[in-house]
Design a protein around this motif. Structure first.
Motif, mmCIF file in Angstrom:
data_model
loop_
_atom_site.group_PDB
_atom_site.id
_atom_site.type_symbol
_atom_site.label_atom_id
_atom_site.label_comp_id
_atom_site.label_asym_id
_atom_site.label_seq_id
_atom_site.Cartn_x
_atom_site.Cartn_y
_atom_site.Cartn_z
ATOM 1 N N ARG A 411 48.536 28.293 -2.616
ATOM 2 C CA ARG A 411 48.329 29.761 -2.477
ATOM 3 C C ARG A 411 47.749 29.764 -3.953
ATOM 4 N NH1 ARG A 411 49.940 32.942 2.360
ATOM 5 N NH2 ARG A 411 50.320 31.550 3.656
ATOM 6 N N LEU A 412 48.760 29.401 -4.714
ATOM 7 C CA LEU A 412 48.339 29.667 -6.336
ATOM 8 C C LEU A 412 47.022 28.946 -6.594
ATOM 9 C CD1 LEU A 412 49.569 30.837 -8.857
ATOM 10 C CD2 LEU A 412 50.679 28.615 -9.322
ATOM 11 N N GLN A 413 46.928 27.605 -6.116
ATOM 12 C CA GLN A 413 45.942 26.985 -6.494
ATOM 13 C C GLN A 413 44.492 27.625 -6.091
ATOM 14 O OE1 GLN A 413 46.251 22.779 -6.060
ATOM 15 N NE2 GLN A 413 44.651 22.537 -7.485
ATOM 16 N N SER A 414 44.759 28.226 -4.816
ATOM 17 C CA SER A 414 43.328 28.825 -4.339
ATOM 18 C C SER A 414 43.161 30.327 -4.831
ATOM 19 C CB SER A 414 43.539 28.942 -2.695
ATOM 20 O OG SER A 414 44.373 29.933 -2.484
ATOM 21 N N ALA A 415 44.168 30.766 -5.460
ATOM 22 C CA ALA A 415 44.090 32.217 -6.240
ATOM 23 C C ALA A 415 43.410 31.846 -7.497
ATOM 24 C CB ALA A 415 45.431 32.739 -6.197
ATOM 25 N N SER A 416 43.586 30.698 -7.926
ATOM 26 C CA SER A 416 43.269 30.211 -9.328
ATOM 27 C C SER A 416 41.651 30.095 -9.629
ATOM 28 C CB SER A 416 43.997 29.079 -9.918
ATOM 29 O OG SER A 416 45.508 29.431 -9.852
ATOM 30 N N SER A 417 41.216 29.782 -8.512
ATOM 31 C CA SER A 417 39.559 29.514 -8.609
ATOM 32 C C SER A 417 38.900 30.526 -9.588
ATOM 33 C CB SER A 417 39.075 29.356 -7.154
ATOM 34 O OG SER A 417 38.412 30.695 -6.733
ATOM 35 N N ASP A 418 37.778 30.143 -9.946
ATOM 36 C CA ASP A 418 36.829 30.877 -10.709
ATOM 37 C C ASP A 418 36.549 32.132 -10.072
ATOM 38 O OD1 ASP A 418 36.283 30.910 -13.497
ATOM 39 O OD2 ASP A 418 34.302 30.194 -13.275
ATOM 40 N N LEU A 419 36.362 32.191 -8.776
ATOM 41 C CA LEU A 419 35.789 33.287 -8.100
ATOM 42 C C LEU A 419 36.956 34.272 -7.927
ATOM 43 C CD1 LEU A 419 33.917 31.380 -5.209
ATOM 44 C CD2 LEU A 419 32.934 33.173 -7.181
ATOM 45 N N ARG A 420 38.132 33.752 -8.131
ATOM 46 C CA ARG A 420 39.247 34.760 -7.969
ATOM 47 C C ARG A 420 39.932 35.009 -9.240
ATOM 48 N NH1 ARG A 420 41.567 32.764 -2.099
ATOM 49 N NH2 ARG A 420 39.496 32.970 -1.062
ATOM 50 N N LEU A 421 41.123 34.636 -9.460
ATOM 51 C CA LEU A 421 41.937 34.882 -10.633
ATOM 52 C C LEU A 421 41.355 34.080 -11.984
ATOM 53 C CD1 LEU A 421 45.372 35.475 -9.565
ATOM 54 C CD2 LEU A 421 43.449 37.267 -9.709
ATOM 55 N N GLY A 422 40.569 32.961 -11.659
ATOM 56 C CA GLY A 422 40.378 32.197 -12.832
ATOM 57 C C GLY A 422 39.819 32.819 -14.159
ATOM 58 N N ARG A 423 38.878 33.783 -13.887
ATOM 59 C CA ARG A 423 38.200 34.326 -14.928
ATOM 60 C C ARG A 423 38.984 35.362 -15.760
ATOM 61 N NH1 ARG A 423 33.759 37.570 -12.404
ATOM 62 N NH2 ARG A 423 34.486 36.983 -10.365
ATOM 63 N N LEU A 424 40.415 35.940 -15.081
ATOM 64 C CA LEU A 424 41.006 36.933 -15.575
ATOM 65 C C LEU A 424 42.299 36.444 -16.578
ATOM 66 C CD1 LEU A 424 41.326 39.124 -12.129
ATOM 67 C CD2 LEU A 424 40.098 39.740 -14.631
ATOM 68 N N ASP A 450 38.988 40.319 -3.049
ATOM 69 C CA ASP A 450 40.157 41.386 -2.764
ATOM 70 C C ASP A 450 41.254 40.995 -3.567
ATOM 71 O OD1 ASP A 450 38.915 43.117 -1.166
ATOM 72 O OD2 ASP A 450 40.090 42.391 0.648
ATOM 73 N N LEU A 451 41.678 39.704 -3.524
ATOM 74 C CA LEU A 451 42.675 39.349 -4.082
ATOM 75 C C LEU A 451 42.807 39.593 -5.663
ATOM 76 C CD1 LEU A 451 44.652 35.859 -3.444
ATOM 77 C CD2 LEU A 451 44.152 36.270 -5.806
ATOM 78 N N ALA A 452 41.859 39.281 -6.099
ATOM 79 C CA ALA A 452 41.645 39.666 -7.732
ATOM 80 C C ALA A 452 41.881 40.990 -7.905
ATOM 81 C CB ALA A 452 40.598 38.938 -8.421
ATOM 82 N N GLN A 453 41.164 41.813 -6.981
ATOM 83 C CA GLN A 453 41.065 43.555 -7.050
ATOM 84 C C GLN A 453 42.506 43.842 -7.131
ATOM 85 O OE1 GLN A 453 38.570 45.504 -4.411
ATOM 86 N NE2 GLN A 453 37.085 44.721 -5.132
ATOM 87 N N ARG A 454 43.364 43.240 -6.025
ATOM 88 C CA ARG A 454 44.632 43.678 -6.125
ATOM 89 C C ARG A 454 45.683 43.123 -7.131
ATOM 90 N NH1 ARG A 454 44.157 41.980 -0.172
ATOM 91 N NH2 ARG A 454 45.186 40.146 -0.751
ATOM 92 N N PHE A 455 45.243 42.098 -7.681
ATOM 93 C CA PHE A 455 46.049 41.645 -9.023
ATOM 94 C C PHE A 455 45.800 42.516 -10.179
ATOM 95 C CE2 PHE A 455 45.676 39.293 -13.065
ATOM 96 C CZ PHE A 455 47.188 38.691 -12.794
ATOM 97 N N VAL A 456 44.643 43.016 -10.417
ATOM 98 C CA VAL A 456 44.037 44.008 -11.569
ATOM 99 C C VAL A 456 44.904 45.268 -11.446
ATOM 100 C CG1 VAL A 456 42.283 45.086 -12.708
ATOM 101 C CG2 VAL A 456 42.115 42.730 -11.879
#
Lengths: 607, 330
Positions: A411-424, A450-456
């Motif tokens: 899950r951490l790996q998939s969340a880390s993609s550039d499209l998700r949290l990678g940029r943040l 969505d995942l990145a939105q919730r993270f921010v």
């Protein structure tokens, strides 16, 4: 979200409008008014009746019209209307009446209004009493629009700023309910009205998440839709109709920014923040398409990510909570904080050092972004080969099953993609969002997953809340505007984000963190969050939605009408007034969409 | 000392009196040749645009039954009496521009009638102004007939007033006034046929909006008047005379004017007749008259309240007041 022309109803005259009906009983809750031939009462009009009560003297009954009725007295059959109206040979009297819900009795002796007593339209002082405005501290009267009678409708700020209550909930269907526009209008009134207690409004900071389109990125641009009538209403409410002023956050130290001088006028400022665009590896450009200038890019450095414990906001999906993942996450989060060491010459980057001095499998690896974080954690949790005989580091993994660890890593790996949290998350100069830079901080997360939105949202809410917890000072107030609240605090399931929002709803009031939550369906939002909102506002509602228990505060007649409300017209419920009140607010002078932006050099600029 | 008692039976009991519609036995002569001399054919009506039409009616109600009992002279036995209220008025149909109707000339009177010519006075009832009158009769029917007569007189006066004001007046029941006013009597029921078989056949052939030729009732007698039949509506499954009413006008009106008003009624009355399903007395009970009756009944006040007030006033009496000079028998 375009509003139709603002047309407050012309102020109707006061004075007698009819008499209390004598057929059927009047009660302390409700009565009917039979209208005089030359007067009218419409739904939402306010009335007063004075009744002589034995022993008690004159009792004033204040009320609000909930339904307007008319009938042919003398007609028995529906077809009688033709004999009355067309032929004219059947005599009948057209009788118009209005149903009134009692809002207040003064003195507080709850007796029914007397049948036959004269009913007057409540104006001036009577109107204030009917709406309990006289019980609101003049320094806490926050005008939010005009009622159906053309006069101001005010919110008791005590019930927003935490004194007696806090938070606001805005409901309504997308597009016509003008939820976000109202939230900004409210903020503008809150920061602009001169009568308000400066303690409540000074240095107020609002954090706003732009989750749909780029509609909130034009707060500093005049709108082409704003008319002179709108301006007149603004003036009448007591606020100069100006847009927000663009503030440029300074890079040299926190909180030292000043609004860029845009000429005449004062008022609240705004700053825009957006995540870095994918391609902007070195330049760090904001990821927005509509406008480029005046928008700052933000990210967290690995150091900040670990220090703030932001890892928990990576796992905000409800499904993440069902297995052991939160346990692993918590352990890893704590370990990262214990082992983290800055890297010389690389600001924001960190490396992991075992405090006991022991050498570990990820010794010397530098964490510069999400990818390297995943790599390092992988070395510790899922080592391959001979390094530690394939066993995860005991201090990190504990006795968790290998399957859980690999689920966590996946899950951490998939969340880390550039499209998700990678940029943040990236090393470099700190580019955290500076919430003190402007009155309103708009964070543009609409383009993110969505995942990145919730993270921010989670990261910024935590930051805001912690800051208040540390200082213990409720002032200056910190306001958070969050649309689609049902996404962040859903009714079902658990997540760290939902917990945080429930916490804010419950404790934020005393800490000065106030939530303005907006949603299409209040029934899909966590009840804890909803119930703590003292001020409730609704625009047009879906018919099924309006029947739900969440809208129990509306009168049946209000519910029926809530389906028909025009953009810019809303229903307000506040603890100080026991009945919901319908009001309209004028259009706003700033653009609420890109195509509303008035071109530069417009002759009407500064109107 | 004589004392008045209120009967405990509800006023609705007792024989209802149909002291109306029946005609003096002398009125049997009819002259069917006043308008046409040959065979009768239906004549079409004509609305000449009368500016306003007043529909006059009255209603009455027995409020209570009284018994006068003379304690000093028990051998005399109980003497009956009634307390009654009646109301008369008109629905005036204003037909210019936007037509509309109003209730006008509405008056309410209350009357106590004692039998056997007794002239004792009903005590004052607060808020209800009962005028006491005496009649020689002593059964219910005669007492009620007295009330009916007073109501008919009030209706007649009301009709005359309205006609003087320039309205065309349609008064419920036979006319009882014979001055040359534009007042017609409107008779809903047919207790007898005024016409011989050849003319009577014409009534059956009438279509809505048509009338029979005029005929003259009692050409040699005292109460001369013109009369004609009008069909208001075709009643499904009805006999030949259902949906037919008879109208009357004063002989003094003159034949030509009588023709004009007869044509007018033939054209207009079917328009204000109710559809069959909305009134048990349709189509004869005209819409303006039905509305007026409802209004007048309302004006009489609540029956229970009136009865209660009467009861309270009678129970409070110690002695009956002396007869009022002006209220002796008329």
């Amino acid at each position: 979200m375009t509003l139709p022309p603002f047309e407050p109803r012309r102020s109707a005259e006061g004075g007698r409008v009819g008499r209390v009906a004598g057929v059927g009983q009047t009660t302390s809750q409700e009565f009917r008014v039979v209208l005089d031939g030359d007067r009218y009462l419409a739904v939402d009009d306010l009335v007063v009746v004075r009744t002589e009560v034995p022993e008690a003297g004159t009792v004033s009954t204040y009320g609000i019209v909930t339904e307007s009725e008319a009938t042919y007295e003398g007609a028995t059959f529906d077809s009688d209307v033709h004999r009355i109206g067309d032929g004219g040979f059947q005599p009948a009297e057209r009788v118009r009446s209005a149903r009134v819900a009692v809002t207040r009795v003064d003195p507080e002796i709850w007796v029914a209004a007397g049948p036959g007593e004269v009913v007057e339209r409540a104006r001036g002082l009577d109107r204030q009493r009917a709406l309990y405005v006289d019980t609101i501290d003049p320094q806490k009267r926050l005008a939010v629009g005009v009622g159906r009678d053309g006069d101001e409708i005010e919110i008791d700020l005590d019930y927003f700023d935490g004194t007696k209550g806090g938070h606001m909930s805005i409901s309504g269907v997308s597009g016509v309910a003008t939820k976000t526009t109202f939230a900004f209008f409210f903020l503008r009134m809150l920061t602009g009205l001169p009568n308000l207690d400066p303690r409540a409004t000074a240095n107020l900071r609002a954090l706003v998440f732009n989750v749909k389109g780029e509609d909130l990125l034009w707060l500093d641009r005049p709108s082409t839709k704003f008319s002179e009538e709108d301006a007149a209403t603004w003036q009448r409410l007591g606020v100069e109709p100006t847009s927000f002023r663009l503030a440029t956050p300074s890079r040299d130290g926190r909180g030292g920014s000043r609004p860029r001088d845009l000429g005449a006028g004062s008022g609240p400022t705004v700053a825009y923040w957006a995540p870095p665009a994918k391609a902007s590896r070195d330049a760090v450009l904001p990821d927005v398409s509509g406008r480029q200038e005046g928008i700052e890019a933000f990210y967290w450095t690995p150091e900040e990510f670990i220090k703030e414990g932001l890892l928990q906001f990576v796992f905000t999906d409800a499904s993440d909570q069902r297995n052991q993942i939160p346990f692993v996450e918590e352990r890893v989060r704590t370990q990262l904080q214990r082992w983290m060491q800055p890297v010389e010459g690389e600001p924001g980057a960190v490396t992991l050092v075992d405090p006991s001095g022991a050498v570990h499998s990820a010794q010397g690896e530098v964490i510069r972004d999400m990818d390297s974080l995943v790599t390092v954690l992988g070395m510790l949790l899922e080592p391959e080969g001979d390094d530690s005989d394939g066993h995860p580091h005991p201090a990190w993994a504990g006795r968790v099953q290998p399957g859980t660890i690999s689920a966590f890593m996946r899950r951490l790996q998939s969340a880390s993609s550039d499209l998700r949290l990678g940029r943040l998350v990236r090393a470099g100069v700190s580019r955290r969002i500076d919430r003190s830079a402007a009155t309103v901080t708009v964070v543009a997360i609409q383009a993110m997953h969505d995942l990145a939105q919730r993270f921010v949202v989670g990261a910024l809410l935590q930051e805001t809340f912690r800051e208040k917890e540390l200082t213990g000072q409720s002032h200056p107030l910190s306001v958070v505007v969050l649309d689609e609240l049902n996404k962040y605090a859903p009714r079902e399931g658990a997540s760290p984000l939902k917990e945080m929002l429930v916490d804010i709803a419950q404790r934020g009031r005393s800490l000065g963190v106030l939530l303005i939550g907006a949603q299409q369906s209040a029934s899909r939002v966590a009840p804890d969050v909803l119930e703590n909102a003292s001020i409730r506002v609704a625009g047009r509602l879906d018919a099924a939605e309006s029947e739900r228990a969440e809208f129990g505060w509306m009168l049946p007649s209000t519910k029926a009408r809530a389906r028909l409300l025009k953009p810019g017209t809303m229903v307000l419920s506040q603890p100080a007034v026991p009945v919901p009140v319908v009001f309209s607010f004028p259009r706003v002078p700033w653009a609420t969409r890109r195509d509303e932006v008035r071109p530069e050099g417009d002759p009407f600029k500064g109107l | 000392m004589a004392k008045l008692y209120l009967e405990s039976w509800a006023p609705g009991f007792g024989s209802p009196v149909e002291a109306d519609q029946s005609l003096p036995p002398s009125e049997v002569d009819v002259d069917p040749t006043v308008e046409v001399t040959g065979a009768w054919e239906p004549l079409p009506g004509l609305d000449d645009g009368a500016r306003s039409i007043a529909f006059v009616d009255g209603i009455r109600r027995i409020d209570a039954r009284l018994t006068l009992f003379d304690d000093d002279d028990p051998a005399n036995g109980p003497i009956p009496g009634v307390c009654a209220s009646y109301a008369v008025g008109a629905t005036v149909w204003h037909r210019e521009d936007t037509p509309y109707s109003t209730f006008e000339h509405v008056t309410v009177r209350r009357l106590a009638v004692l039998g056997r010519g007794r002239i004792e006075q009903v005590p004052h009832v607060p808020g209800l102004d009962y005028l006491t009158e005496a009649t020689e009769g002593e059964d219910d029917a005669q007492l009620t007939a007295h009330v009916q007569t007073r109501m008919r007189q009030a209706e007649g006066a009301c009709a005359t007033d309205l006609a003087r004001e320039g309205h065309f007046v349609v008064a419920d029941g036979p006319i009882n006034e014979f001055a040359p006013h534009q007042v017609i009597g409107y008779v809903k029921t047919h207790h007898r046929s005024y016409l011989a078989p050849p003319e009577a056949a014409c009534v059956g052939r009438l279509r809505p909006g048509e009338r029979t030729p005029l005929f003259r009732i009692n050409p040699l007698g005292k109460f001369q008047r013109y009369s004609w039949y009008v069909r208001l509506a075709t009643v499904p499954f009805g006999h030949a005379w259902s949906g037919v009413v008879r109208c009357e006008s004063a002989f003094a009106l003159g034949r030509e004017e009588a023709r004009v008003v007869a044509d007018r009624t033939a054209a207009i009355l079917p328009r204000v007749a109710p559809p069959l399903h909305i009134d048990p007395r349709a189509p004869q009970n005209l819409v303006p008259i039905a509305a007026l009756e409802k209004h007048l009944r309302h004006q009489l006040g609540d029956a229970a309240l009136v009865e209660r007030a009467l009861r309270a006033a009678l129970h409070a009496q110690t002695t009956l007041p002396a007869p009022r000079p002006e209220a002796t028998r008329r």
